[in-house]
Design a protein around this motif. Structure first.
Motif, PDB file in Angstrom:
ATOM      1  N   GLU A 259       0.831  -1.206   0.000  1.00  0.00           N
ATOM      2  CA  GLU A 259       0.000   0.000   0.000  1.00  0.00           C
ATOM      3  C   GLU A 259       0.866   1.256   0.000  1.00  0.00           C
ATOM      4  O   GLU A 259       1.641   1.486   0.931  1.00  0.00           O
ATOM      5  CB  GLU A 259      -0.906  -0.020   1.239  1.00  0.00           C
ATOM      6  CG  GLU A 259      -2.026   0.998   1.181  1.00  0.00           C
ATOM      7  CD  GLU A 259      -3.067   0.650   0.126  1.00  0.00           C
ATOM      8  OE1 GLU A 259      -3.675   1.590  -0.405  1.00  0.00           O
ATOM      9  OE2 GLU A 259      -3.257  -0.547  -0.145  1.00  0.00           O
ATOM     10  N   GLY A 260       0.738   2.046  -1.049  1.00  0.00           N
ATOM     11  CA  GLY A 260       1.422   3.327  -1.092  1.00  0.00           C
ATOM     12  C   GLY A 260       2.900   3.273  -1.383  1.00  0.00           C
ATOM     13  O   GLY A 260       3.611   4.267  -1.186  1.00  0.00           O
ATOM     14  N   ARG A 261       3.420   2.124  -1.847  1.00  0.00           N
ATOM     15  CA  ARG A 261       4.844   2.007  -2.143  1.00  0.00           C
ATOM     16  C   ARG A 261       5.041   1.472  -3.558  1.00  0.00           C
ATOM     17  O   ARG A 261       4.267   0.650  -4.047  1.00  0.00           O
ATOM     18  CB  ARG A 261       5.548   1.085  -1.147  1.00  0.00           C
ATOM     19  CG  ARG A 261       5.553   1.594   0.295  1.00  0.00           C
ATOM     20  CD  ARG A 261       6.370   2.865   0.432  1.00  0.00           C
ATOM     21  NE  ARG A 261       6.472   3.301   1.827  1.00  0.00           N
ATOM     22  CZ  ARG A 261       5.621   4.128   2.415  1.00  0.00           C
ATOM     23  NH1 ARG A 261       4.573   4.594   1.717  1.00  0.00           N
ATOM     24  NH2 ARG A 261       5.795   4.495   3.664  1.00  0.00           N
TER      25      ARG A 261
ATOM     26  N   ASP B 183       7.275   6.653  -2.266  1.00  0.00           N
ATOM     27  CA  ASP B 183       6.063   6.758  -1.458  1.00  0.00           C
ATOM     28  C   ASP B 183       5.013   7.451  -2.324  1.00  0.00           C
ATOM     29  O   ASP B 183       5.146   8.636  -2.649  1.00  0.00           O
ATOM     30  CB  ASP B 183       6.347   7.565  -0.195  1.00  0.00           C
ATOM     31  CG  ASP B 183       5.109   7.734   0.691  1.00  0.00           C
ATOM     32  OD1 ASP B 183       4.020   7.290   0.283  1.00  0.00           O
ATOM     33  OD2 ASP B 183       5.235   8.332   1.780  1.00  0.00           O
TER      34      ASP B 183
ATOM     35  N   SER C 233       1.662   7.216  -1.456  1.00  0.00           N
ATOM     36  CA  SER C 233       0.441   7.184  -0.655  1.00  0.00           C
ATOM     37  C   SER C 233      -0.363   8.470  -0.791  1.00  0.00           C
ATOM     38  O   SER C 233      -1.587   8.458  -0.690  1.00  0.00           O
ATOM     39  CB  SER C 233       0.774   6.928   0.818  1.00  0.00           C
ATOM     40  OG  SER C 233       1.684   7.910   1.308  1.00  0.00           O
TER      41      SER C 233
END
Length: 664
Positions: free
Chosen positions: A518-520, A543, A545
């Motif tokens: 998630e978000g990477r 990142d 996110s």
């Protein structure tokens, strides 16, 4: 006489939210291309089929044969996605081939089910038991005198394997200079491996996808027409006329591809594509025919054979989901043909070089009005760059069903420029201006049932080209490169209004993007100087996110190096359980070459280099060499790596070498 076509591995991307239709001062305007959906039509009978193919092919025949000029294909970057761990009570946890879409397997050099590793080297299929680390079965698949160094792709389902050998033909392939025939070999793996059937399609292997145990294979064939040998004094006009006459007299058999099927007993039958199974778009060249073959590995080949369907179209990029198969055609690479009468006759003296600062006597006076004989000849107009896309429904057993066709301006980078999501197909392309002096990129959103345009972000990334694309559900990521590497985040939630939401500029570029949670996002590519000169392999952790503010959290840089994962994502391994990432690497420098695979640990905020896996050096004439590692797999608590020479087993935690299995 064959025409060789080229796909470019480039497109540019995305720097603004709104479309820009006007060209900056001094730049040529980019061409406008109609985005209407293109409907495929079936031929009513063989007479209509032959008439249509003859006339369209003749229109696309010139003095050199089919197309505009002899040109060639580039390598196609191939697909990948996250490796998934699978676990049963009897099978070790193991990684699988990186694929674009979950549940859609893609051909690769090596396959594993956790208990076995299968690969083809030197024309021989080998089965390796992962528990004993020994070769438990082998099967030679090439004939005596046939080239054995050409790599073969594999797909495996249960105790059946399909081995795909790439043929020569028109060089529509995914590696360098293939030799021999295109053929697909179905192998039984229960016990000692044995051949169940061999399929020899007419044409060359483009790509394949497997859903469940059913494989759809795409091949491409050009008309088998012998064009007349030109005389030494023939003009281009005369050669063109003679070639077109030969095309217009060619029989239907020149276009309709055949497939030869040999069963386990050696009995062979040859089938020819039926006229009613061939479709065509309204506009087509007649110089290429795509065939989609279907093989269910679980059932083998029955009376229906490979149940082929055909499309009178070109194709070089295949993308598949669980229910759809897309075949797209990049535009032909074009340049003006030479004009014969522009060459001075041999008996005329070569004009002298003009004195610097003086007018060139060979150049016309720009102030003089040209006479009729001096009237300048119009420059040839290059064809519009546009990518045609065909969608087939593969949700049911048997042959795919045609759904729709469409086209978009520009050309694709690779299959990652295509993504089906929530009833829509997203397509990222780059469109170049005439003469290649400018470029711009766009993301188009098409309805998947009609391939008609719904929305777009256009006129973007002027003068740059896309180096990587990744769509992830309602979000998209694109990387461009000129002197710095902008990473763009895209909001695709509204198909009618896709937009760029964020931008991150760093030096270098990412040629492959891989979601790691998630978000990477991991980016693999090259670091570069401020002037754009590449410096060596870099692995970046982004990142993403916050779509409005992407940022880089960490970077691993290896000076003077490169990785196969940049252009072949199948070479990249990511193991989510431990955050392990492995990629091939070749480094050079003052201290000599270093060849192997670098192991990294990727965390929420950093990248840690764990070490380098290397295969044993081997003596050869003139010295020794270090085998280059092509693939990596996790099986249980071990890392298995493949090179042309063999397979090495290393400890997952310490990277200590535990076994070497030679393949040559």
């Amino acid at each position: 006489m064959k025409t060789l076509i080229r796909t470019a591995a480039a497109a540019a991307l995305l720097v603004a939210v709104t479309a820009c239709t006007s060209a900056p001062e001094g730049r040529p305007a980019l061409p406008k291309i109609d985005l209407a959906a293109v409907r495929l039509v079936s031929y009513s009978d063989c007479d209509e089929l032959l008439t249509g193919l003859r006339e369209h092919a003749a229109r696309n025949t010139g003095p050199w044969g089919f197309g505009n000029a002899p040109i060639m294909y580039t390598m196609e970057a191939r697909s990948d996605a996250r490796a998934e761990a699978k676990s049963t009570t009897s099978t070790p946890e193991h990684s699988t081939t990186n694929v674009h879409e979950a549940g859609v397997d893609e051909p690769d050099l090596v396959k594993t089910d956790g208990n076995r590793v299968l690969t083809v080297a030197g024309g021989t299929l080998r089965v390796i038991d992962t528990a004993s680390r020994k070769v438990t079965g082998s099967l030679k698949l090439t004939k005596d005198g046939e080239a054995t160094f050409v790599p073969a792709d594999l797909l495996v389902s249960g105790d059946r394997a399909l081995v795909m050998f790439r043929g020569g033909g028109d060089v529509m392939v995914k590696s360098f200079a293939p030799l021999g025939d295109t053929r697909y070999v179905l192998v039984d793996l229960a016990g000692e491996p044995k051949v169940l059937a061999t399929v020899k399609p007419q044409g060359t292997y483009v790509d394949a996808r497997m859903v469940g145990s059913t494989v759809r294979l795409v091949t491409r064939a050009q008309p088998d027409i012998t064009l007349p040998q030109p005389g030494p004094d023939d003009t281009e006009a005369k050669r063109t006329s003679a070639n077109r006459e030969a095309v217009r007299k060619a029989p239907l058999s020149a276009w309709l591809p055949t497939v030869e099927i040999t069963d386990a007993s050696g009995r062979t039958r040859k089938d020819t594509m039926k006229c009613e199974r061939v479709s065509h778009p309204a506009d087509y060249t007649g110089t290429s025919l795509l065939t989609v073959h279907t093989i269910d590995l679980a059932r083998g080949l029955d009376a229906a054979g490979t149940d082929p369907i055909g499309v009178a179209a070109d194709g070089d990029t295949v993308y598949g989901t669980g229910t759809s198969l897309y075949v797209s055609s990049n535009p032909r690479w074009w340049w003006p043909m030479p004009v014969e009468d522009a060459v001075a006759p041999a008996d005329e003296p070569t004009p002298p070089e003009p004195t610097p600062g003086e007018p060139d006597p060979a150049e016309p006076d720009p102030s003089a009005k040209p006479t009729l004989s001096e009237e300048p000849k119009p420059s040839p107009t290059p064809p519009a760059e546009e990518t045609e896309i065909h969608r087939f429904d593969i949700s049911k057993p048997g042959a795919p069903a045609y759904v729709a066709s469409g086209k978009v301006p520009g050309r694709l980078l690779n299959q990652y420029a295509l993504s089906e999501y929530d009833g829509h197909l997203r397509v990222a392309t780059t469109l170049a201006a005439a003469g290649g002096t400018d470029s711009s990129s766009s993301v188009y959103v098409l309805k998947s049932d009609t391939l008609a345009k719904v929305g777009e972000v256009g006129g973007l990334g002027r003068g740059e080209r896309i180096y990587s694309v990744r769509f992830a559900g309602p979000v998209g990521y694109c990387v461009t490169f000129r002197q710095v590497d902008p990473l763009y985040t895209l909001d695709l939630r509204d198909p009618a209004a896709p937009k760029v939401t964020g931008e991150l500029k760093i030096t270098g570029y990412s040629a492959y993007l891989h979601p790691v949670g998630e978000g990477r996002l991991i980016g693999i590519g090259q670091e570069a100087s401020a002037k754009g000169r590449t410096l060596g392999t870099q692995v970046s952790l982004f990142d993403v996110s916050d779509p409005a503010a992407p940022r880089r959290l960490a970077q691993m840089f290896q000076k003077d190096s490169g990785s196969e994962a940049e252009w072949d994502p199948h070479a990249f391994l990511y193991w989510p359980k431990t955050g392990l990432a492995v990629l091939p690497m070749y480094a050079w420098g003052a201290n000599g070459d270093e060849v192997g695979a670098v192991a990294l640990r990727v965390s929420e905020s950093g990248i840690e280099r764990l070490g380098m896996i290397k295969h044993p050096r081997r003596a050869q004439e003139g010295g020794v060499y270090q085998p280059g590692i092509q693939r990596s797999m996790v099986i249980g608590d071990e890392i298995w790596t493949l090179s042309y020479d063999g397979i090495q087993v290393n400890d997952l935690a310490t990277l200590e070498s535990k076994a070497w299995i030679p393949l040559t």
